[in-house]
Design an enzyme around this catalytic site. Structure first.
Site, PDB file in Angstrom:
ATOM      1  N   GLU A  50      25.303  63.282 101.930  1.00 23.41           N
ATOM      2  CA  GLU A  50      23.893  62.952 102.178  1.00 23.41           C
ATOM      3  C   GLU A  50      23.771  62.239 103.529  1.00 23.41           C
ATOM      4  OE1 GLU A  50      21.478  64.656 100.633  1.00 23.41           O
ATOM      5  OE2 GLU A  50      22.019  63.813  98.682  1.00 23.41           O
ATOM      6  N   GLY A 108       8.005  65.328  96.898  1.00 19.53           N
ATOM      7  CA  GLY A 108       8.461  63.949  97.080  1.00 19.53           C
ATOM      8  C   GLY A 108       9.595  63.555  96.155  1.00 19.53           C
ATOM      9  N   ALA A 109      10.199  64.531  95.485  1.00 20.74           N
ATOM     10  CA  ALA A 109      11.261  64.205  94.533  1.00 20.74           C
ATOM     11  C   ALA A 109      12.651  64.368  95.148  1.00 20.74           C
ATOM     12  CB  ALA A 109      11.133  65.085  93.299  1.00 20.74           C
ATOM     13  N   SER A 119      13.227  68.947  98.256  1.00 27.79           N
ATOM     14  CA  SER A 119      12.876  69.689  99.443  1.00 27.79           C
ATOM     15  C   SER A 119      11.843  70.799  99.250  1.00 27.79           C
ATOM     16  CB  SER A 119      14.137  70.258 100.080  1.00 27.79           C
ATOM     17  OG  SER A 119      13.890  70.311 101.441  1.00 27.79           O
ATOM     18  N   SER A 123       9.285  70.987 101.042  1.00 27.23           N
ATOM     19  CA  SER A 123       8.815  71.413 102.367  1.00 27.23           C
ATOM     20  C   SER A 123       9.712  72.504 102.945  1.00 27.23           C
ATOM     21  CB  SER A 123       8.683  70.226 103.320  1.00 27.23           C
ATOM     22  OG  SER A 123       9.880  69.531 103.406  1.00 27.23           O
ATOM     23  N   GLU A 177       9.625  70.919 111.194  1.00 26.42           N
ATOM     24  CA  GLU A 177       9.639  69.516 110.735  1.00 26.42           C
ATOM     25  C   GLU A 177       9.650  68.560 111.926  1.00 26.42           C
ATOM     26  OE1 GLU A 177       9.734  68.240 107.581  1.00 26.42           O
ATOM     27  OE2 GLU A 177      10.095  70.039 106.395  1.00 26.42           O
ATOM     28  N   ASP A 212      18.415  71.470 104.184  1.00 25.16           N
ATOM     29  CA  ASP A 212      17.423  71.944 103.212  1.00 25.16           C
ATOM     30  C   ASP A 212      17.018  73.387 103.483  1.00 25.16           C
ATOM     31  OD1 ASP A 212      17.673  69.320 102.604  1.00 25.16           O
ATOM     32  OD2 ASP A 212      15.657  68.737 103.188  1.00 25.16           O
TER      33      ASP A 212
HETATM   34  C1  GLA Z   1      16.374  65.238 103.851  1.00 21.77           C
HETATM   35  C2  GLA Z   1      16.548  66.035 105.138  1.00 21.77           C
HETATM   36  C3  GLA Z   1      17.936  66.679 105.215  1.00 21.77           C
HETATM   37  C4  GLA Z   1      19.030  65.665 104.942  1.00 21.77           C
HETATM   38  C5  GLA Z   1      18.728  64.865 103.677  1.00 21.77           C
HETATM   39  C6  GLA Z   1      19.706  63.744 103.463  1.00 21.77           C
HETATM   40  O1  GLA Z   1      16.382  66.107 102.745  1.00 21.77           O
HETATM   41  O2  GLA Z   1      15.576  67.042 105.235  1.00 21.77           O
HETATM   42  O3  GLA Z   1      18.107  67.297 106.463  1.00 21.77           O
HETATM   43  O4  GLA Z   1      19.229  64.833 106.050  1.00 21.77           O
HETATM   44  O5  GLA Z   1      17.419  64.295 103.719  1.00 21.77           O
HETATM   45  O6  GLA Z   1      20.973  64.251 103.245  1.00 21.77           O
END
Ligand code: GLA
Length: 383
Positions: free
Chosen positions: A32, A119-120, A123, A125, A157, A169
């Site tokens: 992460e 918002g969970a 991803s 978006s 983004e 994502d």
């Molecule tokens: C969000 C970002 C990703 C990544 C994660 C954390 O989802 O869109 O690119 O950085 O946070 O791992």
């Protein structure tokens, strides 16, 4: 909402037939805040996504209706046509990013909905971006490869949403494969599919249903801290291109040159790199206890060093530990959203019941529970 209703709403609004495309949200087992640091990530696509009915309309304008927002927007594709409407910015932005790369676009009509919780940390978006980049690429025969489609979503983004995200994502949403996680090296974009079917265990998400304000500016600040630490290390070690290339010894050399906060952020990222490698080895051996242990390590780092957790997430993480859950951690960018939990099947029911009860007693509402089903990435639906 289902595909039949989606198509019906499209034809009521636009009076025509349409194609339907979808692209999913994602989970991430581990790795992460490593993507924008040139490290590894370990995502998989899920069975929740964005569904879009779409048809080229023979003009140079986009006419879009969001079922979930019950909102309509129409815009041209020049920079000055920016609709400045949150959900529509994604569509506008990705059109702009496709055009900036020299491809020809045509206007289209579209209606869409999603079932990725917003918002969970799953991803939604990227699912939206990938649905449309994939659809437009296919419908207009643009010939853009999936890596570039992911970069178009990411650039959307960066330039139209204001989040300086990494590539994980969009990559996961486009490349996902049922039953498989993907290990992606974000520095080289090399990746491998890993069959993921941990016998006797389940992956489950617990959604705090909390989304903190200013999450995107806080995210961008984390990225700046990492870049600052990396730039200082690179002065001494020019071979270090990304923070993930650095070691703790290198970081310690620049300890006095950088703010304490940047040091903590970098310490987390360097630790996370090792945890991902450990998990890869452990998965090959079927050693899920080690996988789980490293997940707890990630949570600790994200909470105490990277500081992207929150009270609700820490509470769920502690609870998982008390219930004997194998691994648990905050998933995605943080600042709210979900924990991802690797839990033995025979503990599952008791864990979920306890989590619901104790979380509700503390915060006044239950967490939402999502069983993870690892699914395919972006695709056209035949319907
Ligand atoms: C969000 C970002 C990703 C990544 C994660 C954390 O989802 O869109 O690119 O950085 O946070 O791992």
């Amino acid at each position: 909402m289902d595909i039949t209703q989606l198509k019906r709403i499209f034809s009521e609004r636009f009076g025509q037939d349409c194609s339907v495309y979808t692209s999913p949200g994602r989970i991430n087992l581990i790795g992460e805040h490593t993507d924008y640091n040139g490290g590894f990530v370990f995502p998989g696509a899920i069975d929740k996504g964005i569904y879009a009915a779409i048809r080229l309309n023979g003009t140079d304008r986009v006419r879009a209706y969001s079922i979930d927002k019950e909102d309509y927007c129409e815009f041209g594709m020049n920079e000055e046509d920016n609709p400045h409407l949150h959900w529509a910015n994604y569509l506008f932005g990705l059109c702009r990013e496709i055009l900036k790369r020299g491809y020809q676009l045509e206007g289209f009509d579209t209606v869409f909905y999603g079932n990725v919780p917003i918002g969970a940390g799953m991803s939604s978006s990227a699912a939206l971006e990938s649905t449309y980049t994939f659809a437009l690429n296919e419908m207009l025969h643009l010939g853009i490869d999936k890596f570039e489609l992911a970069r178009i979503g990411q650039a959307t983004e960066h330039h139209y949403v204001g989040v300086k995200c990494g590539i994980m994502d969009q990559f996961a949403s486009l490349f996902g494969k049922a039953g498989h996680l993907m290990r992606l090296n974000c520095a080289t974009m090399e990746f491998e599919y890993f069959p993921f079917n941990p016998k006797g265990y389940k992956l489950v998400l617990l959604d705090t249903v909390v989304k903190h304000e200013l999450a995107s500016s806080a995210y961008n600040r984390r990225r700046e801290s990492c870049e600052n630490a990396c730039a200082h290390i690179a002065k001494h070690h020019p071979e270090v291109k990304y923070l993930s290339d650095a070691t703790m010894a290198m970081l310690n050399e620049v300890d006095v040159e950088i703010p304490a906060e940047d040091y903590m952020r970098a310490e987390y990222v360097i630790g996370e790199k090792q945890r991902v490698l450990d998990v890869c080895d452990a998965l090959e051996e079927g050693d899920y206890e080690t996988v789980g242990d490293r997940m707890y390590g990630t949570h600790y780092g994200m909470s105490k060093l990277y500081e992207v957790s929150c009270e609700e997430l820490d509470f769920l993480n502690d609870l998982a530990k008390q219930c004997g859950v194998t691994g648990s951690r905050v998933m995605g960018g943080g600042f709210g959203g979900c924990t991802i939990n690797l839990v033995k099947e025979d503990l599952y029911d008791a864990f979920i019941a306890t989590a619901k009860e104790k979380f509700a007693a503390r915060f006044g509402h239950e967490p939402k529970v999502y069983d993870v089903v690892i699914s395919d990435g972006a695709r056209k639906l035949s319907c």
